[in-house]
Write an enzyme that holds these catalytic residues in place. Structure first.
Site, mmCIF file in Angstrom:
data_model
loop_
_atom_site.group_PDB
_atom_site.id
_atom_site.type_symbol
_atom_site.label_atom_id
_atom_site.label_comp_id
_atom_site.label_asym_id
_atom_site.label_seq_id
_atom_site.Cartn_x
_atom_site.Cartn_y
_atom_site.Cartn_z
ATOM 1 N N ASP A 213 77.838 -8.127 35.163
ATOM 2 C CA ASP A 213 77.799 -9.001 34.067
ATOM 3 C C ASP A 213 78.832 -10.261 34.698
ATOM 4 O O ASP A 213 79.858 -10.241 35.266
ATOM 5 C CB ASP A 213 78.709 -8.033 33.216
ATOM 6 C CG ASP A 213 79.020 -9.016 31.591
ATOM 7 O OD1 ASP A 213 77.992 -9.027 31.031
ATOM 8 O OD2 ASP A 213 80.183 -9.285 31.494
ATOM 9 N N GLU A 255 73.965 -11.858 36.855
ATOM 10 C CA GLU A 255 74.013 -12.427 35.431
ATOM 11 C C GLU A 255 74.858 -13.851 35.640
ATOM 12 O O GLU A 255 76.082 -13.659 35.419
ATOM 13 C CB GLU A 255 74.441 -11.706 34.370
ATOM 14 C CG GLU A 255 74.301 -12.117 33.117
ATOM 15 C CD GLU A 255 75.468 -12.581 32.098
ATOM 16 O OE1 GLU A 255 75.018 -12.946 31.005
ATOM 17 O OE2 GLU A 255 76.455 -11.988 32.249
HETATM 18 C C1 NOJ Z 1 77.211 -10.913 29.096
HETATM 19 C C2 NOJ Z 1 76.708 -10.011 28.392
HETATM 20 O O1 NOJ Z 1 75.335 -9.897 28.117
HETATM 21 C C3 NOJ Z 1 77.236 -9.909 26.819
HETATM 22 O O2 NOJ Z 1 76.515 -9.190 26.090
HETATM 23 C C4 NOJ Z 1 78.918 -9.857 26.909
HETATM 24 O O3 NOJ Z 1 79.340 -10.184 25.634
HETATM 25 C C5 NOJ Z 1 79.368 -10.948 27.748
HETATM 26 N N1 NOJ Z 1 78.626 -11.066 29.128
HETATM 27 C C6 NOJ Z 1 80.846 -10.478 28.271
HETATM 28 O O4 NOJ Z 1 80.842 -9.254 28.943
#
Ligand code: NOJ
Length: 542
Positions: A213, A255
């Site tokens: 993430d 991500e």
């Molecule tokens: C990306 C995630 O997809 C999202 O749902 C989240 O709020 C943020 N990162 C923070 O972790």
């Protein structure tokens, strides 16, 4: 060297590249299937539904965070990195799930949230209450909120600053997301080691890898936008090398909501991430469908740099977040909002909080066409749970919860999701479980679910789709995207009519061949003009 040994080595290598020809599926465990009637989905419930996922053709499931959490960001605010929230089950139940999935040739990856913790995490509690605690330096503190001014705010609808004053600590702390999610301080070697231990912990338990993430934000440096810094890559390579050495075949999915050229470094020389989401292609698929022209898609694909052979893009139409419009121009964003978010409550941050089917007017042709693009463009596709049956959203729910409603298994009360009271309101109206559910669509050979199942099967049957080879074929018709995918001698030419009108295309002589459409099995020759019905597609195989 013995022939069998060379063949075995090849098999092992290919096996380790399993993600290139795979189909992924994203699940909110809380919303998928409740096994004990407490109204919240759990690991046992998900285990019960593995047969469904296997029948659909899913190779890898990405489960959203299941760690203990106060749920201020649906689990992306982690209070304990080394256990499972009892609401979902236990570590043992996770092991059972992994084993049951592996028996069906399905892998499971989970979220690894490196950048930040919950403010309820004992590390942060210790840090804020004691300046001398070893945990103080786990976080980023400052006496002033005037540094790192060039870092943008991500949750623009809720946050005004990336700094929040903490009364107890007597200092500001740094956070890129909600103010309940303090950022970890990656300049501290103990933090670096701690998060490697977190990764080891879950890998030892048997997890097949991570969707990492928010990786662009690990470090902060004055005078930069605090994204994609070189230190970040050094750290991520360290994580990768541990995986390669001790956990071969497990993967890291990146991500990084960035332009393709800025995501490229996350693949390194094939020694950082195995996979990375292709964020910018996603909104351009919606742009193409609305404009009836494919030019924006072509432009971004041409702008996408090549990646190492052992790496793979990851494509998606929707996920658990808002449909992000960060990777478009300001003008395009306004246009997308006008076209796809006509009601003010459909907008969220720099995006649109709606699901696939409602975005595409619940028009079966458009939904199929979007999926045709998803499954044939370069990259491994990820399906967001429920989109395979065309589930709707609930705009009355706060923030992104509207797209995280319970999976609709059948037409019984609560859609077969729970025997108790669901943790959230079920979707009503046009998309209610009486109208949209798995059981019904399983029965009908022409349902959306059955079509997606077929697309998945075809996608996996032809290695050309999993490779990186792609050639745009010029036909002079701006409404029909035509591209060739190739693997050795295997050639597939994909035609997608993005418009609401009948279109004809004639492809240049060098591509003219005889073959068949993989869906209808109908044979035809590309020497003649090809006629396409509105929003129709052909996957032509030589
Ligand atoms: C990306 C995630 O997809 C999202 O749902 C989240 O709020 C943020 N990162 C923070 O972790």
């Amino acid at each position: 060297m013995k022939r069998w040994f060379i063949a075995w080595c090849h098999k092992m290598i290919n096996n380790n590249l399993w993600y290139k020809n795979a189909v992924f599926y994203e699940i909110s465990v809380r919303a998928f299937k409740d096994s004990d009637g407490d109204g919240r989905g759990d690991l046992r419930g998900l285990t019960e539904k593995l047969d469904y996922l296997q029948a659909l053709g899913v190779d890898c499931i990405w489960i959203m965070p299941i760690y203990p959490s106060p749920l201020r960001d649906d689990g992306y605010d982690i209070a304990d990195y080394y256990s499972v929230d009892p609401a979902y089950g236990s570590l043992d139940q996770l092991k059972v799930l992994i084993e049951a999935a592996h028996q069906r040739n399905i892998r499971i990856i989970m979220d690894l949230v490196l950048n930040h913790t919950s403010d309820a995490n004992p590390w942060f509690q210790a840090a804020r209450s004691d300046k001398n605690s070893p945990y103080r330096d786990y976080y980023v503190w400052s006496d002033t909120d005037q540094i790192y001014k060039d870092a943008r705010i991500i949750f623009v609808d809720t946050e005004r600053s990336n700094w929040t004053w903490d009364e107890q600590a007597g200092q500001y702390f740094w956070h890129r997301f909600y103010s309940t999610q303090p950022d970890l301080n990656f300049d501290n070697p103990r933090v670096q080691e701690e998060m490697l231990n977190v990764a080891r912990f879950w890998l030892d338990l048997g997890i097949d890898g991570f969707r990492a993430d928010a990786v662009p934000y690990l470090f902060e440096r004055e005078g930069t936008n605090c994204e994609n810094l070189p230190e970040t890559h050094v750290y991520l390579k360290k994580l990768r090398s541990i995986m390669d050495e001790h956990y071969p075949g497990r993967i890291l999915l990146c991500e990084a909501n960035q332009w393709p050229e800025d995501v490229r470094p996350y693949f390194g020389d094939g020694d950082e991430f195995h996979m990375g989401f292709h964020f910018p292609i996603m909104p351009r698929i919606y742009m193409a469908l609305k404009k009836g022209r494919f030019e924006d898609m072509e432009e971004i694909m041409r702008r996408t740099p090549p990646i190492p052979e052992n790496c793979q893009w990851c494509t998606f139409l929707r996920n658990h977040d808002e449909l992000t419009l960060e990777m478009v121009t300001e003008e395009e964003r306004q246009w997308m909002w006008k076209e796809y978010a006509p009601e003010p409550n459909m907008k969220l941050n720099l995006g649109i909080r709606r699901r696939l089917a409602p975005l595409l007017d619940n028009d079966r042709r458009k939904i199929e066409l979007a999926n045709s693009l998803l499954f044939t463009l370069p990259g491994t596709p990820i399906i967001y749970y429920g989109d395979e049956i065309g589930m709707g959203d609930n705009l009355n729910l706060f923030d992104r919860n509207g797209v995280r409603t319970p999976m609709q298994w059948d037409d019984s009360t609560n859609g077969g999701f729970t025997s108790g009271t669901p943790f959230t309101e079920m979707v009503q109206g046009e998309y209610s479980c009486q109208k949209v559910n798995v059981a019904e669509q399983m029965k009908s050979p022409n349902s959306l679910l059955r079509t997606i199942q077929k697309m998945i099967a075809l996608r996996k049957q032809y290695a050309a789709f999993g490779g990186s080879d792609m050639e745009w074929i010029e036909t002079g018709n701006p409404a029909v995207s035509v591209y060739l995918r190739r693997h050795d001698d295997d050639v597939i030419i994909v035609f997608n009519n993005l418009s609401n009108a009948i279109q004809t295309v004639q492809i240049p002589a060098q591509y003219q061949m005889t073959g068949r459409d993989l869906f209808s099995n109908q044979s035809f020759s590309l020497e003649q003009q090809l006629e396409l019905q509105p929003y129709s597609y052909y996957w032509f195989h030589k």
